[in-house]
Design an enzyme around this catalytic site. Structure first.
Site, PDB file in Angstrom:
ATOM      1  CB  CYS A  54      -1.623   3.729   3.634  1.00  0.00           C
ATOM      2  SG  CYS A  54       0.389   4.005   3.467  1.00  0.00           S
ATOM      3  NE  ARG A  82      -5.594   0.269  -2.240  1.00  0.00           N
ATOM      4  CZ  ARG A  82      -4.576   1.142  -2.142  1.00  0.00           C
ATOM      5  NH1 ARG A  82      -4.482   2.360  -2.108  1.00  0.00           N
ATOM      6  NH2 ARG A  82      -3.397   0.675  -1.767  1.00  0.00           N
TER       7      ARG A  82
END
Length: 292
Positions: A242, A181
């Site tokens: 995050c 990611r």
């Protein structure tokens, strides 16, 4: 009988020996990504550590924003904590199902609102179950309590502050998402988000801090090595990010175990930064941290 915490991380043995202490509050802070079933509250209803209360990260949040589970106001948190039976005298132990996915978020939230007598259960429910310790499906409503919140603004960073930091580089940014990611090799789970990472940020997936078998935290020196290998300078302040502000707190907890406290969470995280707009995005391995 009252109990005191032995530290910020407690063992399953310690918790099992202190389940009945009157000032102990056990919180199940388990969380799942959108679309995962059964949802975390349903898992809690089917089995949890005896006496535990469910800390719903999506409910104990600011509901005036479209961003998920942002910190609530201090007044709202006082009500939420009181409804869970948490007072300023409570000793709190937090766990989640895998070990350190979302327990850190609950730990960080309590500390951000002034409650430092909180620890994380090492290995979480995963280790508790592996040891065949007692669980229950009985959900008992706790007696309400009075909690006074003292908000610590230094524990949180906004998008505007992270944008300003792009120029000053006064704080290091470290991202707890997976490497795929971070480098945009994997798409984001939430629709409509761009892929990639905040320019100049480092990457350390949150699960790199735990043993994949037991869910327990790695030894402190191994945690230190993980951060240093990711490129983090432990002498300088840190912003943890995050996907949506949950697993970033796992990195905050890991740094806390190293004695490092000048660490904040970017609460909006990639769910905010990755939206179409003016916030710059990098893809591929980061030149400062080599994407490790």
């Amino acid at each position: 009988m009252s109990v005191s915490l032995p530290g910020s991380l407690v063992s399953t043995e310690w918790l099992a020996a202190h389940l009945d202490h009157q000032n102990l509050v056990i919180l199940d802070g388990s969380f799942k990504l959108p679309g995962a079933t059964p949802i975390a509250s349903e898992d809690f209803a089917s089995r949890h550590i005896p006496g535990a209360r469910f800390f719903d990260i999506d409910t104990i949040a600011d509901h005036e924003t479209l961003l998920p589970h942002m910190l609530p106001s201090a007044d709202a948190f006082e009500r939420y904590a009181g409804d869970l039976g948490i007072s300023n005298d409570s000793v709190v132990v937090v766990y989640d199902t895998p070990g350190l996915m979302s327990a850190g978020r609950v730990w960080w939230t309590l500390r951000t609102f002034g409650h430092d007598t909180v620890a994380i259960l090492d290995g979480g429910l995963k280790k508790w179950l592996a040891e065949e310790r007692a669980v229950t499906h009985e959900v008992v409503a706790p007696a309400s309590a009075r909690f006074h919140a003292t908000f610590d603004p230094t524990a949180v960073r906004s998008k505007a502050q992270v944008l300003d930091n792009l120029g000053s580089r006064a704080e290091q940014v470290i991202d707890a998402r997976s490497a795929g990611r971070f480098t945009a090799e994997e798409k984001e789970a939430r629709p409509g988000l761009r892929s990639g990472h905040i320019p100049g940020s480092l990457n350390l997936p949150f699960n790199a801090l735990t043993d994949p078998q037991s869910g327990e935290l790695l030894p402190v020196e191994d945690i230190r090595k993980a951060f240093e290998t990711a490129g983090l300078d432990l002498s300088k302040p840190v912003i943890a990010s995050c996907g949506s502000g949950v697993t970033a707190a796992a990195l905050v907890f890991g740094l806390h175990l190293l004695g490092k406290e000048d660490v904040a969470v970017y609460d909006g995280a990639w769910t905010e930064w990755g939206q179409p707009g003016e916030a710059p995005v990098d893809i591929g391995p980061d030149k400062r941290g080599d994407g490790r």
